[in-house]
Design a protein around this motif. Sequence first.
Motif, PDB file in Angstrom:
ATOM      1  N   MET A   1       0.852  -1.189   0.000  1.00 52.18           N
ATOM      2  CA  MET A   1       0.000   0.000   0.000  1.00 52.18           C
ATOM      3  C   MET A   1       0.887   1.237   0.000  1.00 52.18           C
ATOM      4  O   MET A   1       1.793   1.372   0.780  1.00 52.18           O
ATOM      5  CB  MET A   1      -0.862  -0.060   1.266  1.00 52.18           C
ATOM      6  CG  MET A   1      -1.778   1.103   1.480  1.00 52.18           C
ATOM      7  SD  MET A   1      -2.673   0.889   3.025  1.00 52.18           S
ATOM      8  CE  MET A   1      -3.704   2.303   3.003  1.00 52.18           C
ATOM      9  N   SER A   3       0.071   5.215  -0.515  1.00 52.48           N
ATOM     10  CA  SER A   3      -1.072   6.060  -0.799  1.00 52.48           C
ATOM     11  C   SER A   3      -0.807   7.080  -1.888  1.00 52.48           C
ATOM     12  O   SER A   3      -0.002   7.980  -1.745  1.00 52.48           O
ATOM     13  CB  SER A   3      -1.466   6.770   0.478  1.00 52.48           C
ATOM     14  OG  SER A   3      -2.467   7.661   0.271  1.00 52.48           O
ATOM     15  N   HIS A  14      -0.090   1.585  -2.967  1.00 52.93           N
ATOM     16  CA  HIS A  14       0.589   1.312  -1.851  1.00 52.93           C
ATOM     17  C   HIS A  14       1.254   0.293  -2.585  1.00 52.93           C
ATOM     18  O   HIS A  14       0.538  -0.184  -3.214  1.00 52.93           O
ATOM     19  CB  HIS A  14      -0.234   0.946  -0.801  1.00 52.93           C
ATOM     20  CG  HIS A  14      -1.066   1.888  -0.132  1.00 52.93           C
ATOM     21  ND1 HIS A  14      -1.205   3.213  -0.235  1.00 52.93           N
ATOM     22  CD2 HIS A  14      -1.873   1.504   0.723  1.00 52.93           C
ATOM     23  CE1 HIS A  14      -1.984   3.647   0.445  1.00 52.93           C
ATOM     24  NE2 HIS A  14      -2.433   2.663   1.072  1.00 52.93           N
ATOM     25  N   CYS A  33      -3.456  -6.989   9.464  1.00 54.16           N
ATOM     26  CA  CYS A  33      -3.304  -5.536   9.469  1.00 54.16           C
ATOM     27  C   CYS A  33      -1.850  -5.166   9.238  1.00 54.16           C
ATOM     28  O   CYS A  33      -0.943  -6.002   9.382  1.00 54.16           O
ATOM     29  CB  CYS A  33      -3.786  -4.944  10.794  1.00 54.16           C
ATOM     30  SG  CYS A  33      -5.552  -5.136  11.118  1.00 54.16           S
ATOM     31  N   ALA A  54      -3.788  -0.077   8.096  1.00 56.30           N
ATOM     32  CA  ALA A  54      -4.700  -0.706   7.135  1.00 56.30           C
ATOM     33  C   ALA A  54      -4.979  -2.133   7.577  1.00 56.30           C
ATOM     34  O   ALA A  54      -4.109  -2.801   8.139  1.00 56.30           O
ATOM     35  CB  ALA A  54      -4.107  -0.694   5.733  1.00 56.30           C
ATOM     36  N   GLU A  61      -9.072  -4.145   1.161  1.00 58.06           N
ATOM     37  CA  GLU A  61      -8.214  -3.510   2.166  1.00 58.06           C
ATOM     38  C   GLU A  61      -8.773  -2.140   2.514  1.00 58.06           C
ATOM     39  O   GLU A  61      -9.088  -1.342   1.629  1.00 58.06           O
ATOM     40  CB  GLU A  61      -6.795  -3.376   1.617  1.00 58.06           C
ATOM     41  CG  GLU A  61      -5.839  -2.634   2.537  1.00 58.06           C
ATOM     42  CD  GLU A  61      -4.465  -2.491   1.905  1.00 58.06           C
ATOM     43  OE1 GLU A  61      -3.773  -3.516   1.773  1.00 58.06           O
ATOM     44  OE2 GLU A  61      -4.109  -1.352   1.526  1.00 58.06           O
ATOM     45  N   GLY A  63      -7.918   1.345   4.611  1.00 56.11           N
ATOM     46  CA  GLY A  63      -6.811   2.064   5.218  1.00 56.11           C
ATOM     47  C   GLY A  63      -7.133   3.528   5.427  1.00 56.11           C
ATOM     48  O   GLY A  63      -8.133   4.055   4.923  1.00 56.11           O
TER      49      GLY A  63
END
Length: 211
Positions: A1, A3, A14, A33, A54, A61, A63
């Motif tokens: 992940m 962003s 990600h 997680c 996340a 997923e 987050g």
Amino acid sequence: MASIAMLVFGGNAHAEGGSYNVDDASVVGAGKCQLESWLREWSHGSNGLYAVPACGAGPVEFGVTLNTGHGVYGPGVNPSIKWQLRNGDDKGIGVAVATAATWIHGRQDDAQAYVATTFGIDDARRLMVALNAGVDRIHGESTHSLLGLGMDVALTTRWTLLVERMWTHRTITDQGGIRLAFGESSLDLVVGSERSPHPSHWINLGWNAAF
């Protein structure tokens, strides 16, 4: 992940993960997680602290990026959802769709939707490529295209070299760095730059962990 929405935070949200902008097609996994976090220092003297927890539910997923944004934008909150359509973690091509939105000082500032793909160039998958394509809408502006290319090269079982470029409206963002993996955690050292009407440079020190 990793962003993509981080672009609005001054690096700017990600296969990259951590503070990298280009997203891969992987998800955390059902019932698992992770936490990605980093400290960013800009060349003009300001800094920001970021945390991205996340968790996974099946192929989805959930987050959120939390950002202090000292001296730049923030504080900000960036919730995101990614749905893995095809698992390519071990072989073949991975495909996922994702969306994210950014709130700064309680106001929605930005939103993105994109497709992420990941695949290996060699049979051993020591060289991995991630491609992103989608749209980005900044508050008060029209919708623009969003494109990303990221590559990571496994130098050893623990050391990985990562580079990426992200194209958005009037902005090109480049980042590159080294990752050290140990157990379920990793450390990142990343340098980046942004070509835009307000260019900037930065360095990130990050820690990522799964649990």
